[in-house]
Write an enzyme that holds these catalytic residues in place. Structure first.
Site, short mmCIF file in Angstrom:
data_model
loop_
_atom_site.label_atom_id
_atom_site.label_comp_id
_atom_site.label_asym_id
_atom_site.label_seq_id
_atom_site.Cartn_x
_atom_site.Cartn_y
_atom_site.Cartn_z
N HIS A 50 0.72 -1.21 0.03
CA HIS A 50 0.04 0.15 -0.15
C HIS A 50 0.84 1.18 -0.15
CE1 HIS A 50 -3.62 2.52 0.70
NE2 HIS A 50 -2.97 3.07 1.75
N LEU B 140 8.81 17.82 -3.83
CA LEU B 140 8.45 16.70 -3.19
C LEU B 140 9.31 16.30 -1.97
CD1 LEU B 140 6.64 14.54 -3.57
CD2 LEU B 140 8.49 13.17 -4.82
#
Length: 132
Positions: free
Chosen positions: A74, A99
Site C-alpha cells: 500500500h 516533493l
C-alpha cells in the site's frame, strides 16, 4: 518568492517536525510562506495542491509527508500515485511543486532519521526551481 506548504497529518509526529524545519529553512532562504494547509494523508496532497497552485500569489509549493511501509505494498501505491499526480500538476500549471515526502518502503525509524534532510531538500528544491 511566495510559497505554500502542504502537510499530511498522517504520521503527524514525523510530518509536524518536517513542517517546523521547512518553515524555518524557508525563512532563512528568504521565501515567504503565504499559505500553509494540512490534509489528512499523503494521498490527499495532490487535491489541495491542485487548488492552491492556481492562486496568483503562490509561486511554488512544498509538500511534506511520510509514507511508512506496512504489511502490504500500500505504501508504494500511495507514494507513486502521489508523486505522479504532483509532477503532472506542476508541469500543467508551470509552477514548481517540491516533493518532501519520505518513503515508500521506509520504516518509522528511517523516516524519523530523514525528517530534517527531507524538509530542507524540498525547500531548497522549490527555491532553485523558482530561480530558473
Amino acid at each position: 518568492m511566495n510559497i505554500a506548504i502542504i502537510v499530511a497529518d498522517f504520521n503527524g509526529e514525523i510530518t509536524g517536525r518536517m513542517e517546523s524545519i521547512a518553515v524555518e529553512h524557508a525563512k532563512k532562504q528568504k521565501l515567504r510562506i503565504v499559505k500553509s494547509v494540512h490534509v489528512p494523508g499523503t494521498f490527499d496532497i495532490p487535491f489541495a495542491a491542485s487548488r492552491i497552485i492556481k492562486e496568483k500569489d503562490v509561486d511554488g509549493i512544498v509538500v511534506l509527508g511520510a509514507v511508512i511501509q506496512g504489511g502490504t505494498s500500500h505504501d508504494e501505491v500511495i507514494a507513486h500515485a502521489t508523486a505522479k499526480s504532483l509532477q503532472e500538476l506542476s508541469m500543467k500549471e508551470r509552477k514548481p511543486i517540491a516533493l518532501g515526502i519520505s518513503g515508500p518502503r521506509m520504516t518509522r525509524e528511517q523516516a524519523i532519521a530523514r525528517v530534517e534532510s527531507t524538509a530542507k531538500h524540498a525547500v531548497d528544491a522549490v527555491r532553485r526551481l523558482l530561480s530558473l
